[in-house]
Design a protein around this motif. Sequence first.
Motif, mmCIF file in Angstrom:
data_model
loop_
_atom_site.group_PDB
_atom_site.id
_atom_site.type_symbol
_atom_site.label_atom_id
_atom_site.label_comp_id
_atom_site.label_asym_id
_atom_site.label_seq_id
_atom_site.Cartn_x
_atom_site.Cartn_y
_atom_site.Cartn_z
ATOM 1 N N TYR A 485 -103.206 -22.074 43.554
ATOM 2 C CA TYR A 485 -102.271 -22.746 42.654
ATOM 3 C C TYR A 485 -100.889 -22.470 43.241
ATOM 4 O O TYR A 485 -100.251 -21.455 42.947
ATOM 5 N N GLU A 488 -97.569 -21.408 41.375
ATOM 6 C CA GLU A 488 -97.594 -20.057 40.819
ATOM 7 C C GLU A 488 -97.445 -19.005 41.917
ATOM 8 O O GLU A 488 -96.749 -17.993 41.733
ATOM 9 N N TYR A 492 -94.423 -16.705 41.166
ATOM 10 C CA TYR A 492 -94.776 -15.400 40.618
ATOM 11 C C TYR A 492 -95.274 -14.424 41.681
ATOM 12 O O TYR A 492 -95.140 -13.200 41.519
ATOM 13 N N GLU A 499 -101.834 -11.678 42.780
ATOM 14 C CA GLU A 499 -102.060 -13.029 43.268
ATOM 15 C C GLU A 499 -103.506 -13.502 43.157
ATOM 16 O O GLU A 499 -103.766 -14.708 43.292
ATOM 17 N N MET A 502 -104.134 -16.460 41.169
ATOM 18 C CA MET A 502 -103.454 -17.653 41.664
ATOM 19 C C MET A 502 -104.196 -18.293 42.838
ATOM 20 O O MET A 502 -103.815 -19.376 43.288
#
Length: 569
Positions: A485, A488, A492, A499, A502
């Motif tokens: 993703y 993100e 982030y 992670e 993500m």
Amino acid sequence: MPSVSAHVALTLAQHIDAVFGVMGNGNAYFLDALERDTDASFTAVRHEQGAVVAADAHYRASGRIAAGTATYGAGFTNTLTALAEAVQARIPLVLVVGDEPTSGPRPWDVDQIALASAVGSRTYTVGRADAAATTIIAIEHALTYRLPVVLAIPYDVAALEAGPVPEAPSPRSPAPLAPKGEFADGMLDEIAAALREAERPFLLAGRGAWLAGAGEALGALADATGALTASTALGRGVFPSAEHDLGVTGGFGAEGAMDLVREADVAVVFGASLNQFTMRFGELFAPGTRVFQVDVAPAATHANVGGFVRGDARVVAEALVQRLASMRNHLRHEKPRGEGFFAPEVVSQGGPWRETVDVAAARTYDGGDELAPDGRLDPRSAARRIAELLPQDRVVVSDGGHFIGWANMYWPVASPDRMMMIGTAFQAIGQGWPSVVGATRARPESTIVLTSGDGGGLMAIADLESAVRAAGGRGCAVVWNDAAYGAEVHLYGLKGLAEDPMRIPEVDFAAFAAAVGGEGVVVRTLEDLERLETWSAEPASARPFLLLDLRISPAVVAPYQQEIIRVNS
């Protein structure tokens, strides 16, 4: 005798020719009547969300209202994300659904009226005596307010005999909103004077200007003032001439073009909401720029706007052209009366600014490298090469996600109805595949190109089958597969958050395409795009739906995402 459901289907089909959905208990009689007794086309999708998404895309691609349909309960709740997107994007459509019986809810029923209201959509419930009239009211509401509406058929009413279908008036579309009152007239005078005196005038138009049919009037206004022009991401191509057009504003804009926008001393914005992305988080215009906005919204939509006119973009643009012409005529007949009088030759000189800038250079994007440092494909070079190979007669539909920058920056389209981002108004992903279905039914002569990420592509993967079935050889999908993703990760992950949530295991989307009757190609180098070149040269009737599974680098960050990172860091 026709049933209540038949009244709905027969009346709806007089004004809507495309319906998308999933059949269930609550809409079975409606679909039976639609299929047997009307000329409207029904296209099945595999998830109820896709019913609303396809109807949404159909309108964006054609300007013609469409309908979705689903059963009650779980079928209806599956539509809510797409319904919220259509509300946020102000897309008129009708969602025909089953609903709880008039005797009261069953264990599996939910308060559908409350749920629809929670996302901003009004519900109209039909009865045995008013089904046709209520259907017309629902369509008219959707068109008048540019919003999706829910048309509910209670379960115990659906099959009741209702007699002959009565004549019902056609839905009425509202007239273009004209500015009214002394304040509006005064503001129009002020905008015209500002444009006439500007040294560096700039016009920005959005999707609202396209819906108003303002392109010709805006072109005339740009010529009358010598203005540079640009559009929002949803308004690209609204100006009839590209010679002095800077392309898309905001995070999708080329850096050189955005530098020129900041040089403008007067900017007039038509039919654009001026959201944070269009405005580059408040930095699109320089502090000294006088910004005026023209919109049908009740008031200005950004703090940087210094003057506002509520009105239809075409009507206001035409009024400004007339005012500027009157000013010029007045000055031609006015004789000089001493110091301080502006002679005609020094007023409204036709905007030499736009004649001195290199628009083509300003619109240039970074071409990227074939491969990023990590050895995976650079999405910039891939996007540029794909643009060279795609058929010119194309409609681009976009899912949501980090990848949205690439198509928006590198794939030019001829008009706003040929590039649509479904999901971004509500910040949703997973609406890409059914968008292909709706756009295909709206523009069957064009090639429909989907741009999607791997996250959104997986979320709605059931409707890959719908896209392949509906579009066939007129469909092409580009999946930007970074095994993550991406938005993100870039936002982030940089902040040090874990992670693993993500990341996505790398998925073989090419195999998915083959499984449902399409052709898939894994693309790791630019040479792997050769199949797109041969595919584009083949007749649409002889080629398959093509999916390009681009194994791109997750390390290349789109410029618009860099802006978001900057603001949120």
